[in-house]
Structure formats: structure tokens, C-alpha cells
Motif scaffolding. Sequence first.
Motif, PDB file in Angstrom:
ATOM      1  N   PRO A 278      -4.613 -48.562 -35.642  1.00 43.53           N
ATOM      2  CA  PRO A 278      -5.916 -47.886 -35.721  1.00 43.53           C
ATOM      3  C   PRO A 278      -6.851 -48.235 -34.572  1.00 43.53           C
ATOM      4  O   PRO A 278      -7.667 -47.402 -34.173  1.00 43.53           O
ATOM      5  CB  PRO A 278      -6.476 -48.338 -37.072  1.00 43.53           C
ATOM      6  N   ASP A 279      -6.733 -49.447 -34.027  1.00 47.14           N
ATOM      7  CA  ASP A 279      -7.600 -49.817 -32.905  1.00 47.14           C
ATOM      8  C   ASP A 279      -7.347 -48.915 -31.702  1.00 47.14           C
ATOM      9  O   ASP A 279      -8.289 -48.485 -31.016  1.00 47.14           O
ATOM     10  CB  ASP A 279      -7.374 -51.278 -32.517  1.00 47.14           C
ATOM     11  N   ALA A 280      -6.066 -48.636 -31.431  1.00 50.65           N
ATOM     12  CA  ALA A 280      -5.737 -47.746 -30.314  1.00 50.65           C
ATOM     13  C   ALA A 280      -6.249 -46.337 -30.587  1.00 50.65           C
ATOM     14  O   ALA A 280      -6.750 -45.653 -29.684  1.00 50.65           O
ATOM     15  CB  ALA A 280      -4.228 -47.727 -30.084  1.00 50.65           C
ATOM     16  N   ALA A 281      -6.128 -45.897 -31.839  1.00 45.00           N
ATOM     17  CA  ALA A 281      -6.640 -44.574 -32.210  1.00 45.00           C
ATOM     18  C   ALA A 281      -8.146 -44.500 -31.987  1.00 45.00           C
ATOM     19  O   ALA A 281      -8.664 -43.508 -31.452  1.00 45.00           O
ATOM     20  CB  ALA A 281      -6.295 -44.267 -33.663  1.00 45.00           C
ATOM     21  N   HIS A 282      -8.863 -45.538 -32.363  1.00 45.25           N
ATOM     22  CA  HIS A 282     -10.317 -45.549 -32.173  1.00 45.25           C
ATOM     23  C   HIS A 282     -10.684 -45.587 -30.689  1.00 45.25           C
ATOM     24  O   HIS A 282     -11.688 -44.994 -30.283  1.00 45.25           O
ATOM     25  CB  HIS A 282     -10.935 -46.735 -32.912  1.00 45.25           C
ATOM     26  N   THR A 283      -9.876 -46.270 -29.889  1.00 47.57           N
ATOM     27  CA  THR A 283     -10.121 -46.279 -28.442  1.00 47.57           C
ATOM     28  C   THR A 283     -10.013 -44.864 -27.876  1.00 47.57           C
ATOM     29  O   THR A 283     -10.858 -44.422 -27.090  1.00 47.57           O
ATOM     30  CB  THR A 283      -9.110 -47.198 -27.732  1.00 47.57           C
ATOM     31  N   LEU A 284      -8.976 -44.141 -28.281  1.00 46.24           N
ATOM     32  CA  LEU A 284      -8.792 -42.771 -27.819  1.00 46.24           C
ATOM     33  C   LEU A 284      -9.920 -41.875 -28.333  1.00 46.24           C
ATOM     34  O   LEU A 284     -10.473 -41.063 -27.574  1.00 46.24           O
ATOM     35  CB  LEU A 284      -7.440 -42.236 -28.286  1.00 46.24           C
ATOM     36  N   LEU A 285     -10.265 -42.022 -29.597  1.00 43.17           N
ATOM     37  CA  LEU A 285     -11.326 -41.199 -30.178  1.00 43.17           C
ATOM     38  C   LEU A 285     -12.667 -41.452 -29.493  1.00 43.17           C
ATOM     39  O   LEU A 285     -13.459 -40.523 -29.303  1.00 43.17           O
ATOM     40  CB  LEU A 285     -11.431 -41.460 -31.679  1.00 43.17           C
ATOM     41  N   ALA A 286     -12.918 -42.688 -29.119  1.00 44.10           N
ATOM     42  CA  ALA A 286     -14.174 -43.006 -28.432  1.00 44.10           C
ATOM     43  C   ALA A 286     -14.241 -42.296 -27.080  1.00 44.10           C
ATOM     44  O   ALA A 286     -15.300 -41.782 -26.682  1.00 44.10           O
ATOM     45  CB  ALA A 286     -14.296 -44.514 -28.249  1.00 44.10           C
ATOM     46  N   LYS A 287     -13.117 -42.233 -26.363  1.00 40.50           N
ATOM     47  CA  LYS A 287     -13.093 -41.551 -25.068  1.00 40.50           C
ATOM     48  C   LYS A 287     -13.242 -40.041 -25.240  1.00 40.50           C
ATOM     49  O   LYS A 287     -13.964 -39.385 -24.475  1.00 40.50           O
ATOM     50  CB  LYS A 287     -11.798 -41.891 -24.325  1.00 40.50           C
ATOM     51  N   CYS A 288     -12.584 -39.497 -26.247  1.00 40.78           N
ATOM     52  CA  CYS A 288     -12.731 -38.065 -26.536  1.00 40.78           C
ATOM     53  C   CYS A 288     -14.182 -37.738 -26.894  1.00 40.78           C
ATOM     54  O   CYS A 288     -14.740 -36.736 -26.427  1.00 40.78           O
ATOM     55  CB  CYS A 288     -11.811 -37.667 -27.693  1.00 40.78           C
ATOM     56  N   THR A 289     -14.781 -38.598 -27.690  1.00 39.32           N
ATOM     57  CA  THR A 289     -16.163 -38.384 -28.132  1.00 39.32           C
ATOM     58  C   THR A 289     -17.135 -38.459 -26.967  1.00 39.32           C
ATOM     59  O   THR A 289     -18.076 -37.660 -26.879  1.00 39.32           O
ATOM     60  CB  THR A 289     -16.536 -39.421 -29.202  1.00 39.32           C
ATOM     61  N   GLU A 290     -16.908 -39.403 -26.076  1.00 35.17           N
ATOM     62  CA  GLU A 290     -17.774 -39.538 -24.900  1.00 35.17           C
ATOM     63  C   GLU A 290     -17.776 -38.252 -24.076  1.00 35.17           C
ATOM     64  O   GLU A 290     -18.835 -37.770 -23.646  1.00 35.17           O
ATOM     65  CB  GLU A 290     -17.304 -40.713 -24.040  1.00 35.17           C
ATOM     66  N   PHE A 291     -16.594 -37.671 -23.892  1.00 36.18           N
ATOM     67  CA  PHE A 291     -16.523 -36.452 -23.098  1.00 36.18           C
ATOM     68  C   PHE A 291     -17.133 -35.260 -23.840  1.00 36.18           C
ATOM     69  O   PHE A 291     -17.871 -34.463 -23.253  1.00 36.18           O
ATOM     70  CB  PHE A 291     -15.079 -36.132 -22.724  1.00 36.18           C
ATOM     71  N   ILE A 292     -16.837 -35.119 -25.125  1.00 41.28           N
ATOM     72  CA  ILE A 292     -17.370 -33.988 -25.891  1.00 41.28           C
ATOM     73  C   ILE A 292     -18.889 -34.035 -25.938  1.00 41.28           C
ATOM     74  O   ILE A 292     -19.561 -33.009 -25.804  1.00 41.28           O
ATOM     75  CB  ILE A 292     -16.767 -33.956 -27.309  1.00 41.28           C
ATOM     76  N   GLU A 293     -19.437 -35.222 -26.111  1.00 44.59           N
ATOM     77  CA  GLU A 293     -20.907 -35.341 -26.139  1.00 44.59           C
ATOM     78  C   GLU A 293     -21.510 -34.926 -24.802  1.00 44.59           C
ATOM     79  O   GLU A 293     -22.492 -34.186 -24.740  1.00 44.59           O
ATOM     80  CB  GLU A 293     -21.303 -36.778 -26.461  1.00 44.59           C
ATOM     81  N   LYS A 294     -20.873 -35.359 -23.714  1.00 50.99           N
ATOM     82  CA  LYS A 294     -21.335 -34.996 -22.374  1.00 50.99           C
ATOM     83  C   LYS A 294     -21.242 -33.478 -22.175  1.00 50.99           C
ATOM     84  O   LYS A 294     -22.156 -32.857 -21.594  1.00 50.99           O
ATOM     85  CB  LYS A 294     -20.486 -35.748 -21.339  1.00 50.99           C
ATOM     86  N   TYR A 295     -20.160 -32.890 -22.656  1.00 53.99           N
ATOM     87  CA  TYR A 295     -19.962 -31.448 -22.538  1.00 53.99           C
ATOM     88  C   TYR A 295     -21.012 -30.691 -23.356  1.00 53.99           C
ATOM     89  O   TYR A 295     -21.591 -29.704 -22.886  1.00 53.99           O
ATOM     90  CB  TYR A 295     -18.544 -31.106 -23.006  1.00 53.99           C
ATOM     91  N   CYS A 296     -21.282 -31.157 -24.581  1.00 53.43           N
ATOM     92  CA  CYS A 296     -22.299 -30.499 -25.421  1.00 53.43           C
ATOM     93  C   CYS A 296     -23.680 -30.577 -24.788  1.00 53.43           C
ATOM     94  O   CYS A 296     -24.469 -29.623 -24.870  1.00 53.43           O
ATOM     95  CB  CYS A 296     -22.317 -31.131 -26.811  1.00 53.43           C
ATOM     96  N   GLN A 297     -23.996 -31.703 -24.152  1.00 52.78           N
ATOM     97  CA  GLN A 297     -25.283 -31.821 -23.463  1.00 52.78           C
ATOM     98  C   GLN A 297     -25.382 -30.787 -22.344  1.00 52.78           C
ATOM     99  O   GLN A 297     -26.441 -30.173 -22.136  1.00 52.78           O
ATOM    100  CB  GLN A 297     -25.461 -33.231 -22.896  1.00 52.78           C
ATOM    101  N   ALA A 298     -24.268 -30.566 -21.634  1.00 56.90           N
ATOM    102  CA  ALA A 298     -24.256 -29.575 -20.557  1.00 56.90           C
ATOM    103  C   ALA A 298     -24.364 -28.159 -21.117  1.00 56.90           C
ATOM    104  O   ALA A 298     -25.055 -27.303 -20.542  1.00 56.90           O
ATOM    105  CB  ALA A 298     -22.988 -29.722 -19.724  1.00 56.90           C
ATOM    106  N   LEU A 299     -23.691 -27.899 -22.226  1.00 60.29           N
ATOM    107  CA  LEU A 299     -23.791 -26.588 -22.870  1.00 60.29           C
ATOM    108  C   LEU A 299     -25.230 -26.322 -23.312  1.00 60.29           C
ATOM    109  O   LEU A 299     -25.729 -25.201 -23.203  1.00 60.29           O
ATOM    110  CB  LEU A 299     -22.847 -26.520 -24.068  1.00 60.29           C
ATOM    111  N   LYS A 300     -25.872 -27.350 -23.792  1.00 53.58           N
ATOM    112  CA  LYS A 300     -27.269 -27.238 -24.219  1.00 53.58           C
ATOM    113  C   LYS A 300     -28.156 -26.828 -23.050  1.00 53.58           C
ATOM    114  O   LYS A 300     -29.061 -25.989 -23.186  1.00 53.58           O
ATOM    115  CB  LYS A 300     -27.710 -28.583 -24.795  1.00 53.58           C
ATOM    116  N   LEU A 301     -27.875 -27.365 -21.870  1.00 49.91           N
ATOM    117  CA  LEU A 301     -28.671 -27.056 -20.681  1.00 49.91           C
ATOM    118  C   LEU A 301     -28.473 -25.619 -20.206  1.00 49.91           C
ATOM    119  O   LEU A 301     -29.325 -25.085 -19.491  1.00 49.91           O
ATOM    120  CB  LEU A 301     -28.328 -28.029 -19.544  1.00 49.91           C
ATOM    121  N   THR A 302     -27.370 -24.978 -20.584  1.00 51.36           N
ATOM    122  CA  THR A 302     -27.154 -23.583 -20.189  1.00 51.36           C
ATOM    123  C   THR A 302     -28.078 -22.629 -20.946  1.00 51.36           C
ATOM    124  O   THR A 302     -28.205 -21.469 -20.579  1.00 51.36           O
ATOM    125  CB  THR A 302     -25.699 -23.133 -20.455  1.00 51.36           C
ATOM    126  N   GLY A 303     -28.686 -23.115 -22.032  1.00 48.27           N
ATOM    127  CA  GLY A 303     -29.508 -22.256 -22.878  1.00 48.27           C
ATOM    128  C   GLY A 303     -28.833 -21.872 -24.169  1.00 48.27           C
ATOM    129  O   GLY A 303     -29.426 -21.173 -25.006  1.00 48.27           O
TER     130      GLY A 303
END
Length: 348
Positions: free
Chosen positions: A166-191
Amino acid sequence: MKMNMTQWVADIISQREVKAVPVMTHPGIEINGHTVRQAVSDGRIHADAVLALAKKYDSAAACTIMDLTTEAEAFGANIAFSDEAVPAVNGHLLTNTESIRQLQVPSLRAGRIPQYLKANLLATQHLPSHHSGVGSPLFAGCIGPFSLAGRLYDMSAIMMLIYENPDAAHTLLAKCTEFIEKYCQALKLTGANGVLMAEPAAGLLSNDDCLNFSSAYVRYIINKVQDDSFIVILHNCGNTGHCTKAMVETGAAAYHFGNKCRMEEVIRDVPPTALTMGNIDPVSVFKDGSPEQMRHTVLDLLDKMRDYPNFVLSSGCDTPPHTPMANIDAFFSALDEWNKARLKRNTN
């Protein structure tokens, strides 16, 4: 278009008429004479498909393409493209826990991310007003953390990993989450006014595992991006009703369900202040059904949901390529028929 989305949700709930937000872009691609490959690769063609449908139908909101490969491609996954079908991930990028450790979170310049940001920017600039004169919100699309992890590591393998390491799974999920959050912030800026986050793989999990390996990460993203101008709609078409409570723990403004569940049952677990959206079968009814079948299915669902003002009529998932326009017409006609009959009943 800048809108108060908290008020938009409240208005949907308070209105007597049931509103519809089908998740569909492919019919717009076909109206404009383009291929799926062109639309998922070119932001302008993508936006034009969104706008074509927004002009044709009085949906309460517009949606961009539900593409569950965009983020995986940004990480480096190999993607198979087709003129006639949605893209698919070829193989899997990660093979072991060491590859998870070494995985780098990509920039927003990777893969087709810039084209998707362009599509949202262009669509928000040109969306038409509703028949009522009120502007339409645009919902961008993104994948959920657990579903992205499964596409990077292999779905069967990630299911084993959460129990064996599970620790490895959480490491992967944390990286996926970091990117998705960054992407959503950019989508928000598009309007864009919100994002439809597709997390279908979480439907493979029990409610407790869904809380731990999906909802906790989705909630993190929601806490970062959701506000009065931008909402998150959490989509899980893998949920049969067994993990609705875990979905609701995310605090999303709306929840979108697939045709595997009974809407009249899952809505009981959703707060009355949040929208519950679904769930006409996108394949057997939208694509392969008849207009009469669509009418019967829509009217039956609306009858079952008549006591829930937070219900929004929708497809159970993204409507696939080659969905007949006659069936989409029947979807909106049945809703109009229902709303007129309901108004008449309330007037008498």
C-alpha cells in the motif's frame, strides 16, 4: 464565462423544471465532419464540437471530451489513436515499485495537455446563451487519481498493489494527484466553470478501499480547486451503489453515476445540496436504442426521481461515437414532455 457556480447549483435545485446535462462531444465532432483522432489532437476542432452541440441543444451545461488517456500520455504512456474510437492506453508505463519511485510528475506542456487547455479556452469564449438568455457553464474533463494510477501501472496490478504494498500505491497516487490538481488549476484559468472528474476504476474498490485509495485524494484536489467559480463533478460509472458513501466523502458539488446503479437508491446517500446526475445507458439506449426506447427510458427515470429536486438528467457516461442524433433529440424531447406535464399537474 465567469459564473457563480455555487448559485448555479442552488438554482438547478430550486427550479421546478428538471435540467439535463448529457456528457457528449462525439456527436458534435461528427456534425462538423471531423474524426475522433482530429478532435482529441486539435484544441480548435475539439472546441468547435462542443460549440456545435451547445448551439443545437438546450443543455444546462456543455462538456468537453471525456478522454481518459490525456493525463497518462503526459506521464509518458503510449496511446493508441483511432479515427472512429476514443483513444486507449497501450500496455503500461510502470512495471514495479522502483519505477513508481522514479516516476516524475510532468509539466502541463506534456503530450496533448496544451490542446485540451486550448479547447476549453476557445469553448468558454464562444459558448452561446441558453434559450432563457443565461450563459451556459462549461465543464472540462479530467481523470481521477486511482483511475490514472491504474492506467500507468495496469489495472489488475494496481488492485494487487494496494494490498501487497500500500505504501507504493500511495506514492503513485500522490504523484497522480499532484498532476491532476495542477491540471485542474490550469483548466480553471481557461475560464471553465468546473471539471467532470472521471474515476470509474474506483468502482472496483470496496467502500473502505475507495475512501482510502480514491476519495482521500479526490478530496485533496477538491479542497484546492473548488470554490464559487469552479465546481467538481465526480463521475464513477463503476459504482453499483456500493461506494456512493465514499464518493460523497470527497465534498464534490455534484456526483455523476453510470447505468450500473439505481438512481433512486444512490441519490439517498447524496446530500440534498449537491447535484446527482445520471444515468441513461450511453451504449444500449443512446447509441444502439431507438427514439421510442429513449423516450420510455427517460420518462421512466424521471418518474422515479420526481421527489428529488437535486436530480439532473444525464447520460451514464460519455456518449460514444456514432450515437444517432434522433436518439439525442428524443432524449431532450422526452425531458421537455415530462417538464410540461409536471407544470400542468402543478397548475391544476
